[in-house]
Design an enzyme around this catalytic site. Sequence first.
Site, short mmCIF file in Angstrom:
data_model
loop_
_atom_site.label_atom_id
_atom_site.label_comp_id
_atom_site.label_asym_id
_atom_site.label_seq_id
_atom_site.Cartn_x
_atom_site.Cartn_y
_atom_site.Cartn_z
CG HIS A 194 -7.03 61.37 107.16
ND1 HIS A 194 -5.83 60.68 107.11
CD2 HIS A 194 -7.95 60.49 107.64
CE1 HIS A 194 -6.01 59.45 107.54
NE2 HIS A 194 -7.29 59.30 107.87
CG ASP A 196 -3.26 62.69 105.85
OD1 ASP A 196 -3.84 62.09 104.93
OD2 ASP A 196 -3.78 62.85 106.99
CB SER A 203 -8.86 57.71 110.18
OG SER A 203 -8.47 57.31 108.88
#
Length: 440
Positions: free
Chosen positions: A411, A408, A159
């Site tokens: 990312h 998160d 990702s």
Amino acid sequence: MGSTSPFKEKPHSFRRKLLPWTLYACVPILLIRLYFYPLPLSLFPADQINSSTNSVVLNPSSSSASASSPTLKVEEKTHVEVACDYTNGEWVHDKKGPLYNGTNCGTVKVGRNCMSHGRPDVGYLNWRWRPKQCRLPRFEPNTFLQLMRNKNLAFVGDSLARNQLESLLCMLATASTPNLFYANGEENKFRKWHFPSHNINVSIYWSPFLVKGTERSDDKGYNTLYLDSVDERWASEMDHMDMVVLYAGHWYLLPAVYHYENSVLGCHYCPGLNHTEIGFFDVFGKAIKTTLKAITERRGPSGNQIGVIVTTFSPAHFEGEWDKFGACPKTKPYEEGEKQLEGMNADMRNTQVQEVDAAKEDAKRFANLRLEALDVTKLALMRPDGHPGPYMHPFPFANGVSERMQNDCVHWCLPGPIDTWNEILLDIMKRWEGQSRRER
């Protein structure tokens, strides 16, 4: 009395007369010079001309420039060019901000779109990485599009590879609109876009290990990796790639069983299984080695040139455990010396750089193969403020403050610090282009 010199008695009067005569004489000369010898390109903004690492000069372009112009010029330099050390630098405040707006870039995955999810602070958008020994130009989308004209670019990995891909698409979309023409797999993990203005294909291949592997499932709580076999889900299309950007790392931290040469090599965190615990650092190195070896063996002997970029490990910034509602609440970058590159982050990065250096030595026998480490670990480590945090969810505090909310901190917000990765990518591409032209 004898005559006196006017130069002695009225010096200021003479100077007043001499000055306009000089101007009258110089102006025609200057106009003639400009007519026959136009001003050099250095009058254009420096970021559009070249960087400290390359001599490629594309036609200066702005938002009004033609996106399809193929003009390419090269400045000849007499000195030997040395790659920029992007790891040695600092984040400096930048009033210009990002190239694009996350609220109107349609390629961003929902969880990365911090602005549209209501993140209230915008200071994280106004920082720019400044290497200490060289200059990193701003991203120029038309330059990138011209360098990739009629070519195929592939991002391969997990990702974070997708995160970097989406950043690039958003920046390129400010100059040319990409068209999604292929989507497949869970969450469309295999996708392809086409830029008709320059006949460019940009793809993303989901391959979290780069090598062959099976992701853990509900009935099997560990990944299974085959370290001596490259993942054919992307490698089978290698012949169609002109440039490939590889990213892997975080999936290697998860429980896994490792296979090598038809036997079980060991495992990482596999209680209940009769396998030797061997961690993941050496395994990670083997996987990178296998991947680069496969590219070298398959593309090195062929006539088509390919550029290979390995983006180095991107540190997470959880304060607390990631799976126990750890957060990343900081709103400013770390200052130099405040955070050291050490431990696992340094080990993962060093492993990748070492494997790339070894592969570069092996690839010297092939003129059509270029490899480079896109070394972002240090500059990413310094940006704890650039993650979505709780804004991986839309307006997470709309109904009051939640004490326990998943964050998160792996990312990156788009736009955000990850845009710098693609600035470095373009700088490497310009240097490669300069080298290729000198070799012709």
